[in-house]
Design a protein around this motif. Structure first.
Motif, PDB file in Angstrom:
ATOM      1  N   GLY A 173       0.783  -1.225   0.000  1.00 28.08           N
ATOM      2  CA  GLY A 173       0.000   0.000   0.000  1.00 28.08           C
ATOM      3  C   GLY A 173       0.820   1.282   0.000  1.00 28.08           C
ATOM      4  N   GLN A 174       2.114   1.183  -0.298  1.00 26.66           N
ATOM      5  CA  GLN A 174       2.957   2.389  -0.401  1.00 26.66           C
ATOM      6  C   GLN A 174       2.981   2.813  -1.866  1.00 26.66           C
ATOM      7  OE1 GLN A 174       4.198   3.595   2.408  1.00 26.66           O
ATOM      8  NE2 GLN A 174       3.506   1.845   3.621  1.00 26.66           N
ATOM      9  N   PHE A 175       1.896   3.455  -2.288  1.00 27.91           N
ATOM     10  CA  PHE A 175       1.714   3.656  -3.728  1.00 27.91           C
ATOM     11  C   PHE A 175       2.666   4.684  -4.326  1.00 27.91           C
ATOM     12  CE2 PHE A 175      -2.570   2.113  -2.336  1.00 27.91           C
ATOM     13  CZ  PHE A 175      -2.385   0.828  -2.812  1.00 27.91           C
ATOM     14  N   ASP A 176       3.009   5.725  -3.552  1.00 31.08           N
ATOM     15  CA  ASP A 176       3.958   6.714  -4.081  1.00 31.08           C
ATOM     16  C   ASP A 176       5.315   6.072  -4.333  1.00 31.08           C
ATOM     17  OD1 ASP A 176       2.124   8.703  -4.136  1.00 31.08           O
ATOM     18  OD2 ASP A 176       2.613   9.461  -2.123  1.00 31.08           O
ATOM     19  N   ALA A 177       5.743   5.305  -3.346  1.00 27.71           N
ATOM     20  CA  ALA A 177       7.032   4.622  -3.476  1.00 27.71           C
ATOM     21  C   ALA A 177       6.993   3.642  -4.652  1.00 27.71           C
ATOM     22  CB  ALA A 177       7.373   3.892  -2.185  1.00 27.71           C
ATOM     23  N   ALA A 178       5.852   2.982  -4.827  1.00 31.54           N
ATOM     24  CA  ALA A 178       5.716   2.014  -5.916  1.00 31.54           C
ATOM     25  C   ALA A 178       5.825   2.717  -7.271  1.00 31.54           C
ATOM     26  CB  ALA A 178       4.381   1.288  -5.797  1.00 31.54           C
ATOM     27  N   ARG A 179       5.109   3.849  -7.386  1.00 31.58           N
ATOM     28  CA  ARG A 179       5.164   4.622  -8.642  1.00 31.58           C
ATOM     29  C   ARG A 179       6.590   5.043  -8.959  1.00 31.58           C
ATOM     30  NH1 ARG A 179      -0.077   6.816  -8.026  1.00 31.58           N
ATOM     31  NH2 ARG A 179       0.639   7.953  -6.204  1.00 31.58           N
TER      32      ARG A 179
END
Lengths: 372, 388
Positions: B149-155
């Motif tokens: 759920g760490q979407f910024d980091a994933a992006r």
């Protein structure tokens, strides 16, 4: 390589594993009174196959015959991956294990080889150390799940690549745990033992009363009621503890049917004494004498657990303490209520006589059944 | 009351023994050993791949070790068999002091498959600091961040992969994140046009693309479109376990319990197939329903005994849809939510919260949905007003 990486990402979110991870299942039985240990080790055939080639005819199937033919390898190469010792550190001494039998066993994820083994320690083990080395050099994620039973006390430990040794029951905590286990058993035993409870209650019915002028009168003081109660409970405790110890240590042995019948008889006599108080003026004497019989009954429990002989002192003490705690709980529950109700006609004229008759009948039925 | 039972004298020891052994009976299911009738009884069957992948002597040079470990990891994943991760660990061990980037990546893969996300993340971060051109590492990191759920980091990780990986791969990476962050429609459209274009020709990439489309179609509430994509993906990778479970979940969603039972009946040795069989069996009152439930319960017990908790998502689903025990399901679903925050996990959390009527857990799910703008047809059922 590109294929791999994309596949990897695609599947990284794949649900958790399907097949079970590699575990072996180990049981180990020992007592403090014997140098012998026995056990069983269930190893998945798939895991065994990694270490010793089971499929002799190379047809992709492992048959029972092929497994049986490998028995010498199992004894000489696999079983030594497990070592058991008694004592710790420099005083440690090995308990050499030998393979005594081979069977198959179906676990949730397939068939396992069941290795039966036994070992003999230099002395009866108070504590065992186990060193487990199987399969870690082929599968570091392998686990060995051990369930040990030492004098009826269960322990469960797990071996892994990083934790290959366990000391079982060695600490004071282990012994304390064992001790507590026996205290609990003692409590449980008295609480589920209808005949013991009934005997105690029968004696306690009139503890809050005095027999005067051909009838029951309420005990005039709390002190008097407490003295009577205390005398009865103490007398019962002293003698049943004595015979419990004597029987458990093997000094007295009587057949179970005789002991059980005698216990039923004591309940019947105790109830009779409530109806004929003139004939049994000193109830504590009755508790004292009949306590001898009840102690033998308690002892049969420890005997049935296979707990006899040398290593018995701790379990015996714990069990006895448990019995006394259970007994105290019953007394604390019953006596205050009886004391409050002692002055009522219901208690004196109905509860004591009718209850005693009912108990007598019940005990009579037990007696007949146990004798037949 | 059995006061008049002639067995009275034996009842006490029996009861005591029961207490002693009771804990074991409850907590474990260790069977009794037996002696097979004859020598020809087949106890186990070994597959050729299994033999090939477990050579008696491990590779002596790194290139061979990498090849074998890669094959072991992939086979284990395809078969859903965790033992192969252990074998891969063993294969890599001699080349891990210190590991080369290629060895590190395999270690990270093993760790993330074991749901040791923190460990895998640390390993990847360290690796990528020194070797920022390891595109594969960025993809893996993106995946871990997304799952948690760490979407910024994933992006960001997807973006960093762009320096060393082809654009279509990066698009797929980003789309999987966008699906969770309010750009679901846009990502869905992008993927559909990508599927119609000749840009993706590579089989593995096509499978990935079709899988994402199928998942997004389910999310969109378009089961027919999802089925189309699934058919396309399965045509390319018929043995793929992940796809098959996705297909079966779609069937379950549509009430086709019979299809699930027919498809997975021969996969009973796999926990995840067994779980779906138990669900389908229960729903269709199949004669074997109880047997499947029992078998799955046994696997859970076995995992618990060994101190393993990899199966939380499935465990929660089992408690919710098979047992059913909403309160327990919620407890496990919440624990799982600490680890994994994919759409499946969110659906589970919300369904368990609703079943257990727990407002706090519903609020947790709601917060997540609002914060990230998650859109999902299944979630919509819980809050009609929450979705446009």
């Amino acid at each position: 390589m590109k294929h791999c990486l994309i596949l990897m990402l695609l599947l990284a979110c794949a649900p958790a594993f399907a097949h079970k991870p590699s575990d072996s299942y180990l049981t180990l039985n020992s007592t403090a009174s014997s140098p012998d240990i026995t056990g069983r080790w269930d190893i998945a055939l798939r895991d065994l196959q990694l270490v010793t080639d089971l499929d002799s005819n190379n047809d992709g199937n492992i048959t029972w015959g092929e497994l049986r033919n490998r028995q010498p390898e199992l004894a000489q190469q696999i079983l030594p991956m497990l070592t058991v010792q008694t004592g710790q550190g420099e005083t440690a001494q090995a308990c050499p294990l030998t393979l005594t039998g081979l069977q198959a066993n179906d676990h949730v994820d397939g068939t396992y080889a069941a290795l039966h083994f036994q070992g003999t320690c230099p002395a009866a083990p108070a504590q065992l150390g186990v060193h487990y080395r199987f399969l870690f050099d082929r599968d570091p994620s392998h686990h060995g799940l051990l369930r040990s039973n030492h004098d009826g006390v269960e322990l469960a430990v797990t071996f892994s690549d990083k934790q290959r040794r366990h000391q079982l029951d060695s600490s004071g905590a282990g012994q304390w745990q064992a001790f507590q286990g026996f205290v609990h058993q003692g409590i449980h035993h008295i609480l589920i033992g209808y005949d013991h409870i009934l005997f105690l209650l029968t004696l306690l019915f009139p503890a809050v009363l005095v027999w005067q002028r051909g009838g029951w009168q309420p005990a005039p003081t709390m002190r008097g009621a407490l003295t009577q109660t205390l005398a009865i409970v103490t007398a019962f405790t002293v003698t049943h503890s004595l015979t419990l110890a004597l029987a458990t240590l093997g000094i007295i042995t009587l057949p179970a049917w005789l002991v059980e019948s005698a216990i039923a008889l004591t309940v019947a006599l105790g109830a009779a004494a409530n109806l004929l108080p003139g004939l049994f003026p000193k109830r504590w004497i009755m508790a004292f004498v009949f306590g001898l019989v009840h102690g033998l009954g308690f002892a049969s429990v420890l005997a049935d657990l296979g707990l006899m002989g040398d290593g018995i002192v701790l379990p015996l003490l714990g069990f006895n303490i448990g019995v006394e705690l259970g007994q105290i709980a019953i007394v604390l529950l019953f006596v205050p209520l009886a004391y409050l109700a002692r002055d009522t006609a219901l208690y004196k004229r109905v509860f004591v006589p009718v209850g005693s008759v009912a108990i007598m009948i019940l005990a009579g039925v037990w007696l007949v059944e146990r004798l037949s | 009351m059995s006061w008049t039972n002639p067995q009275t004298g034996r009842r006490f020891p029996a009861a005591l023994l029961l207490i002693l052994c009771g804990g074991l009976l409850v907590s474990t299911t260790w069977a009794a050993p037996y002696t097979p009738d004859n020598d020809n009884t087949v106890l186990a069957t070994l597959s050729d791949s299994q033999r090939a992948l477990t050579p008696a002597s491990p590779p002596q040079n790194e290139a061979d070790a990498l090849r074998l470990a890669r094959a072991q990891i992939d086979y284990g994943r395809q078969q859903g068999d965790p033992r192969f991760l252990g074998y891969a660990q063993r294969t890599l061990r001699p080349f891990s002091q210190p590991p080369s980037p290629a060895v590190s990546l395999l270690w990270a893969d093993i760790e993330q498959q074991r749901h040791q996300f923190t460990r895998a993340r640390t390993r990847l971060t360290e690796l990528l600091e020194q070797h920022p051109n390891q595109g594969q590492g960025w993809l893996m990191l993106a995946n871990i961040e997304r799952v948690q759920g760490q979407f910024d980091a994933a992006r960001q990780a997807c973006g960093n992969a762009a320096n060393s990986l082809p654009p279509t791969t990066v698009v797929l990476c980003q789309a999987s994140v966008q699906a969770m962050t309010g750009q679901h429609q846009r990502a869905y459209a992008t993927l559909q046009s990508l599927a119609d274009s000749p840009l993706v020709s590579d089989t593995t990439q096509s499978v990935w693309l079709q899988t994402l489309i199928a998942e997004m179609a389910i999310q969109q509430g378009e089961p027919e479109r999802a089925q189309q994509a699934l058919d396309a993906a399965l045509a390319l990778a018929p043995q793929d376990a992940y796809l098959r479970y996705l297909q079966n979940d779609l069937w379950l969603q549509q009430g086709h319990s019979d299809a699930v039972i027919a498809d997975l009946k021969n996969w009973q040795d796999r926990d995840n197939a067994l779980l779906r069989l138990a669900i389908a069996g229960k729903r269709s009152q199949h004669p074997q329903a109880e047997q499947w439930q029992h078998a799955y319960q046994q696997r859970l017990d076995a995992a618990e005994l060994a101190g393993r908790t990899v199966h939380q998502r499935e465990h929660a689903r089992y408690l919710l849809q098979v047992v059913p025990s909403p309160t327990e399901a919620l407890t496990v679903a919440r624990d799982n939510w600490q680890q994994q925050k994919e759409l499946t996990d969110l659906r589970l959390l919300l369904a368990a919260a609703t079943a257990a009527d727990n407002d706090a857990a519903r609020a947790t799910a709601r917060d997540f949905i609002d914060t990230h703008g998650v859109h999902d047809a299944a979630l919509q059922a819980h809050w009609p007003e929450a979705q446009p």
